[in-house]
Design a protein around this motif. Sequence first.
Motif, PDB file in Angstrom:
ATOM      1  N   VAL A   1       0.481  10.820  10.392  1.00 24.58           N
ATOM      2  CA  VAL A   1       0.517   9.350  10.286  1.00 24.58           C
ATOM      3  C   VAL A   1      -0.886   8.817  10.583  1.00 24.58           C
ATOM      4  O   VAL A   1      -1.620   9.402  11.383  1.00 24.58           O
ATOM      5  CB  VAL A   1       1.490   8.645  11.267  1.00 24.58           C
ATOM      6  N   ILE A   2      -1.198   7.730   9.915  1.00 23.56           N
ATOM      7  CA  ILE A   2      -2.456   7.040  10.224  1.00 23.56           C
ATOM      8  C   ILE A   2      -2.083   5.777  10.983  1.00 23.56           C
ATOM      9  O   ILE A   2      -1.245   4.990  10.513  1.00 23.56           O
ATOM     10  CB  ILE A   2      -3.228   6.684   8.937  1.00 23.56           C
ATOM     11  N   VAL A   3      -2.657   5.623  12.167  1.00 25.44           N
ATOM     12  CA  VAL A   3      -2.433   4.384  12.911  1.00 25.44           C
ATOM     13  C   VAL A   3      -3.789   3.685  13.031  1.00 25.44           C
ATOM     14  O   VAL A   3      -4.829   4.342  13.044  1.00 25.44           O
ATOM     15  CB  VAL A   3      -1.822   4.644  14.314  1.00 25.44           C
ATOM     16  N   ALA A   4      -3.760   2.363  13.073  1.00 28.05           N
ATOM     17  CA  ALA A   4      -5.047   1.646  13.163  1.00 28.05           C
ATOM     18  C   ALA A   4      -4.906   0.391  14.011  1.00 28.05           C
ATOM     19  O   ALA A   4      -3.841  -0.245  14.054  1.00 28.05           O
ATOM     20  CB  ALA A   4      -5.559   1.280  11.769  1.00 28.05           C
ATOM     21  N   HIS A   5      -6.006   0.083  14.678  1.00 28.22           N
ATOM     22  CA  HIS A   5      -6.077  -1.146  15.469  1.00 28.22           C
ATOM     23  C   HIS A   5      -6.462  -2.302  14.537  1.00 28.22           C
ATOM     24  O   HIS A   5      -7.096  -2.080  13.495  1.00 28.22           O
ATOM     25  CB  HIS A   5      -7.123  -0.978  16.583  1.00 28.22           C
TER      26      HIS A   5
ATOM     27  N   MET B   1     -16.019  -0.420  16.013  1.00 31.28           N
ATOM     28  CA  MET B   1     -14.790  -0.304  15.204  1.00 31.28           C
ATOM     29  C   MET B   1     -15.126  -0.118  13.720  1.00 31.28           C
ATOM     30  O   MET B   1     -14.373   0.510  12.987  1.00 31.28           O
ATOM     31  CB  MET B   1     -13.939  -1.558  15.380  1.00 31.28           C
ATOM     32  N   LYS B   2     -16.256  -0.673  13.306  1.00 31.50           N
ATOM     33  CA  LYS B   2     -16.616  -0.581  11.871  1.00 31.50           C
ATOM     34  C   LYS B   2     -17.102   0.813  11.498  1.00 31.50           C
ATOM     35  O   LYS B   2     -17.335   1.104  10.327  1.00 31.50           O
ATOM     36  CB  LYS B   2     -17.680  -1.627  11.473  1.00 31.50           C
ATOM     37  N   LYS B   3     -17.265   1.692  12.500  1.00 26.76           N
ATOM     38  CA  LYS B   3     -17.644   3.085  12.191  1.00 26.76           C
ATOM     39  C   LYS B   3     -16.454   3.855  11.622  1.00 26.76           C
ATOM     40  O   LYS B   3     -16.608   4.956  11.101  1.00 26.76           O
ATOM     41  CB  LYS B   3     -18.138   3.785  13.463  1.00 26.76           C
ATOM     42  N   VAL B   4     -15.251   3.299  11.757  1.00 24.21           N
ATOM     43  CA  VAL B   4     -14.060   3.969  11.212  1.00 24.21           C
ATOM     44  C   VAL B   4     -14.011   3.678   9.709  1.00 24.21           C
ATOM     45  O   VAL B   4     -13.962   2.518   9.296  1.00 24.21           O
ATOM     46  CB  VAL B   4     -12.767   3.452  11.892  1.00 24.21           C
TER      47      VAL B   4
ATOM     48  N   ASP C   1     -17.755   9.211  17.433  1.00 26.47           N
ATOM     49  CA  ASP C   1     -18.858   8.613  18.201  1.00 26.47           C
ATOM     50  C   ASP C   1     -18.682   7.101  18.381  1.00 26.47           C
ATOM     51  O   ASP C   1     -19.578   6.436  18.915  1.00 26.47           O
ATOM     52  CB  ASP C   1     -20.203   8.901  17.505  1.00 26.47           C
ATOM     53  N   ALA C   2     -17.550   6.550  17.967  1.00 32.43           N
ATOM     54  CA  ALA C   2     -17.341   5.097  18.125  1.00 32.43           C
ATOM     55  C   ALA C   2     -16.983   4.800  19.579  1.00 32.43           C
ATOM     56  O   ALA C   2     -15.912   5.185  20.055  1.00 32.43           O
ATOM     57  CB  ALA C   2     -16.248   4.616  17.175  1.00 32.43           C
TER      58      ALA C   2
ATOM     59  N   GLY D   1      -7.188   5.277  13.688  1.00 33.74           N
ATOM     60  CA  GLY D   1      -8.222   4.356  13.189  1.00 33.74           C
ATOM     61  C   GLY D   1      -8.640   3.388  14.280  1.00 33.74           C
ATOM     62  O   GLY D   1      -8.212   2.230  14.309  1.00 33.74           O
ATOM     63  N   GLY D   2      -9.457   3.883  15.180  1.00 35.63           N
ATOM     64  CA  GLY D   2      -9.938   3.057  16.287  1.00 35.63           C
ATOM     65  C   GLY D   2     -11.094   3.759  16.950  1.00 35.63           C
ATOM     66  O   GLY D   2     -11.544   4.808  16.479  1.00 35.63           O
TER      67      GLY D   2
END
Length: 305
Positions: free
Chosen positions: A17-21, A265-268, A80-81, A56-57
């Motif tokens: 599963v992909i989870v994201a903030h 966060m934009k590194k994801v 590295d985020a 995704g965070g």
Amino acid sequence: MDIRKKITELKRERNAVIVAHYYAPPEVQDVADFLGDSLGLSRIAAGTDAETIVFGGVHFMAETAAIISPEKKVYAPAPDAGCSLADSVDAASLRKWKKEHPGGIVVSYVNTTAAVKAETDYCCTSANAVKVVESLPEGCEILFGPDRNLGAHIMKTTGRRMSLWDGVCTVHDVITPGMIREAAERYPDADILVHPEASCSSSEDILSGDNIFFYSTAGMLAHARKSEKKRFVIATETDTLHQLKKENPGKIFIPVSPGIVCREMKKVTLDGILGCLEKGEGEIRLEAGLRERALLPIRRMLEIG
Ligand code: 13P
Ligand code: SF4
């Protein structure tokens, strides 16, 4: 093949599963199976049947999922985020603080490393921090960290005294009382939804202001869904507007400032997600003893609600 299709295929093959903030870039939010705030995503990590979680965070979020779900493989598309809050305290400094306050109960925001969680009594998120603090015995000493803005907000809303660690989210810290006052004057018909990491979150006139509400990101979505209002000013990371707009096509969302952006966060990216699924990149590995110690304060938090 289109990268989104590749991701969907690999997800099925890997039982992932992909989870994201809500602060992840819109294209990442759009491929996610689940979106949430820090508390919601912890619950999903604890409850999913999938063998693999791609998170995704930023790093501490994926690490928290790995602490909660040791039987699953957890991947960070951008290992590295970082996060200014998680970087503001390490285990050695926390141990020193505890020594200076013997008997103090340590409440740590989930925006911390596993090593800091391992030195913590209770974790909390912005969604349940008030509840966690209110669950502690009256009169006990509370050491709250690392976000001094969230800590000051909780002190004002609960009336409890706490010692605060001197950390901030550098993204939210720039949201001042003046910015909120200006938005309230400019958009008198709007509800103003503010994240408690903002530096205005303990200002008396903002706390008591008409149509000003403090929420976690998921709380903002729930408010906008239920409200009869047509306009909302959003005082948190601007990509939260992506879901707010998607869910509420008839309503207008205005960022309090377009500059409230979390670069970490934009590194994801979609490429990063593909790298996790295709090549097993970014796997989070934790030493078992550390993981077990870090799990205890998270478990206590989840039991409180
Ligand atoms: P929530 O999603 O829990 O509101 O947290 C905000 C945040 O800054 C996460 O890094
Ligand atoms: Fe950390 Fe702030 Fe970015 Fe959230 S928005 S990940 S608290 S730096």
